[in-house]
Design a protein around this motif. Sequence first.
Motif, mmCIF file in Angstrom:
data_model
loop_
_atom_site.group_PDB
_atom_site.id
_atom_site.type_symbol
_atom_site.label_atom_id
_atom_site.label_comp_id
_atom_site.label_asym_id
_atom_site.label_seq_id
_atom_site.Cartn_x
_atom_site.Cartn_y
_atom_site.Cartn_z
ATOM 1 N N LEU A 49 0.834 -1.213 0.000
ATOM 2 C CA LEU A 49 0.000 0.000 0.000
ATOM 3 C C LEU A 49 0.864 1.257 0.000
ATOM 4 O O LEU A 49 0.491 2.270 -0.586
ATOM 5 C CB LEU A 49 -0.939 -0.003 1.208
ATOM 6 C CG LEU A 49 -2.045 -1.066 1.171
ATOM 7 C CD1 LEU A 49 -2.949 -0.933 2.394
ATOM 8 C CD2 LEU A 49 -2.890 -0.967 -0.095
ATOM 9 N N GLU A 78 4.072 -9.713 13.201
ATOM 10 C CA GLU A 78 3.143 -9.467 14.306
ATOM 11 C C GLU A 78 3.917 -8.747 15.417
ATOM 12 O O GLU A 78 5.084 -9.066 15.653
ATOM 13 C CB GLU A 78 2.536 -10.805 14.759
ATOM 14 C CG GLU A 78 1.739 -11.444 13.624
ATOM 15 C CD GLU A 78 0.988 -12.731 13.987
ATOM 16 O OE1 GLU A 78 0.998 -13.118 15.161
ATOM 17 O OE2 GLU A 78 0.398 -13.330 13.070
ATOM 18 N N THR A 154 -6.625 -2.950 6.601
ATOM 19 C CA THR A 154 -6.373 -3.274 5.184
ATOM 20 C C THR A 154 -6.388 -4.776 4.929
ATOM 21 O O THR A 154 -6.139 -5.211 3.816
ATOM 22 C CB THR A 154 -5.031 -2.686 4.720
ATOM 23 O OG1 THR A 154 -3.980 -3.310 5.465
ATOM 24 C CG2 THR A 154 -4.975 -1.184 4.917
ATOM 25 N N LEU A 195 -9.367 -1.313 0.008
ATOM 26 C CA LEU A 195 -7.981 -1.444 0.466
ATOM 27 C C LEU A 195 -7.541 -2.907 0.548
ATOM 28 O O LEU A 195 -6.353 -3.197 0.608
ATOM 29 C CB LEU A 195 -7.816 -0.793 1.852
ATOM 30 C CG LEU A 195 -7.937 0.729 1.893
ATOM 31 C CD1 LEU A 195 -7.969 1.227 3.329
ATOM 32 C CD2 LEU A 195 -6.774 1.375 1.139
ATOM 33 N N VAL A 199 -4.576 -7.644 -1.149
ATOM 34 C CA VAL A 199 -4.115 -8.694 -0.216
ATOM 35 C C VAL A 199 -3.936 -9.993 -1.007
ATOM 36 O O VAL A 199 -4.855 -10.419 -1.718
ATOM 37 C CB VAL A 199 -5.133 -8.897 0.938
ATOM 38 C CG1 VAL A 199 -4.678 -10.033 1.850
ATOM 39 C CG2 VAL A 199 -5.319 -7.615 1.738
ATOM 40 N N LEU A 270 -15.985 -10.310 19.397
ATOM 41 C CA LEU A 270 -14.973 -10.870 20.314
ATOM 42 C C LEU A 270 -14.663 -9.896 21.451
ATOM 43 O O LEU A 270 -14.353 -10.312 22.573
ATOM 44 C CB LEU A 270 -13.706 -11.282 19.560
ATOM 45 C CG LEU A 270 -12.602 -10.268 19.295
ATOM 46 C CD1 LEU A 270 -11.618 -10.185 20.464
ATOM 47 C CD2 LEU A 270 -11.832 -10.660 18.050
#
Length: 397
Positions: A49, A78, A154, A195, A199, A270
């Motif tokens: 991006l 992560e 995104t 967006l 992916v 959640l």
Amino acid sequence: MRYPDGMVNTYTFFAPPQIVFGWGQRSEAGRLAATLGRHAWLLSGSRTLERSGIVDALADSLLAAGVTAKRSSAPAHEPEVADVDDLVNDWRGRGAAMGDCVVAIGGGSTLDLAKAAAALVTNRQGNSVVDYLDGVGRGLTITEPPLPMLAIPTTAGTGTEATKNASISSYAPPFKISLRSDRMVPRMVLVDPELTVSVPRDITAYTGMDAITQLLESLLSKRAAPIPQALCRQGLQLAWPALPRAVQDGGDRPAREAMAHAALLSGMALANSGLGVAHGVAAALGVHCRTPHGLACAVMLPAALRVNRHVRQSELAELSALLLPRTYAAEEDRVAALIDAVESLCREVGIPSRLRDIGVRREQIADLVPSSHGSSLSGNPRDLSDDELRELLESMW
Ligand code: NAD
């Protein structure tokens, strides 16, 4: 779900105060951020991006609305303890202060890093994010309001744009624990499904299965409540047919829209209801085997449904009728059909079924068992002993 005698128990419901959803709506970012502060700390996560000019366009939209932005790039993994501490020190060193805001654009990793940094910039009692993490830190809590945040996801998966926690990993010592506070729910969420078009296929599958796992686990959780359950049913009805299409053709606009909305709902669910064993083990797979979060959830999902099927039979049977074209007279048959269908969905989007196929070594199961006991496991419909968990993981190896 059935509510015997129309009974609804006590509950509390958290959600971001403002959500803007829609294809192309990223053009609204400046207008939205301007209501949060005149100076923004802009964190972006995806190099794709950044290269495409989308992050530049976002900075321009902020400037046009009178918001100056200082930019940082999140690392491509992560978030780890050092990533949070470095970003907090960087932002503080460059003058971040109350009155500023945070704008974060990226996958769950970037949004979690931004959420943690936004909270710690204003909470100065600790030396590291570890000091605030349950079970490993000094037991510090978030007492000051974080910098207000505009979250722009995104990936269509984690729903972290709507939750009150940020997952932080450490590899030595190994843990994946959430920094958590009711104050950490992003003030504004801007979901622009366009967006997610870039992916890649595998990440579309992993993140989409994360959303589906969250919707299922929240709906079945020990702490399930009426509003999140309604959101879960809507999210599942949308995501179930849409995920294979989004994986097959990343440019399928209705499929990307359905997945982005379902992911947002999964986060709202959640944040209020908790999760279950699939997410408990997924955290352990993340730190011991570096399995991407969504892939870990997806591999665990069929086993998680099986292990809970007898204590959630009526809920699973109702879901089966909601999601599958064919229904069966007996409840047990409806549940079996649903679990089979979840396995087929995993296969269709390219998720392996065995732990060894995602790089887990058999001897690692001994470490996975104790590391699975995080907050996610506490929401599982039934308590699982270490022996049961070990047996489950052995059977999946
Ligand atoms: P991710 O953010 O790690 O992104 C995966 C990859 O996709 C990265 O390489 C990223 O750069 C790339 N990417 C992201 N957007 C892209 C785009 N539009 N185009 C091309 N590439 C793109 O993956 P994720 O699954 O979104 O996030 C996982 C993290 O979120 C885990 O740490 C997980 O524990 C956490 N999580 C947090 C919550 C919460 O409530 N806090 C909930 C679920 C998951």
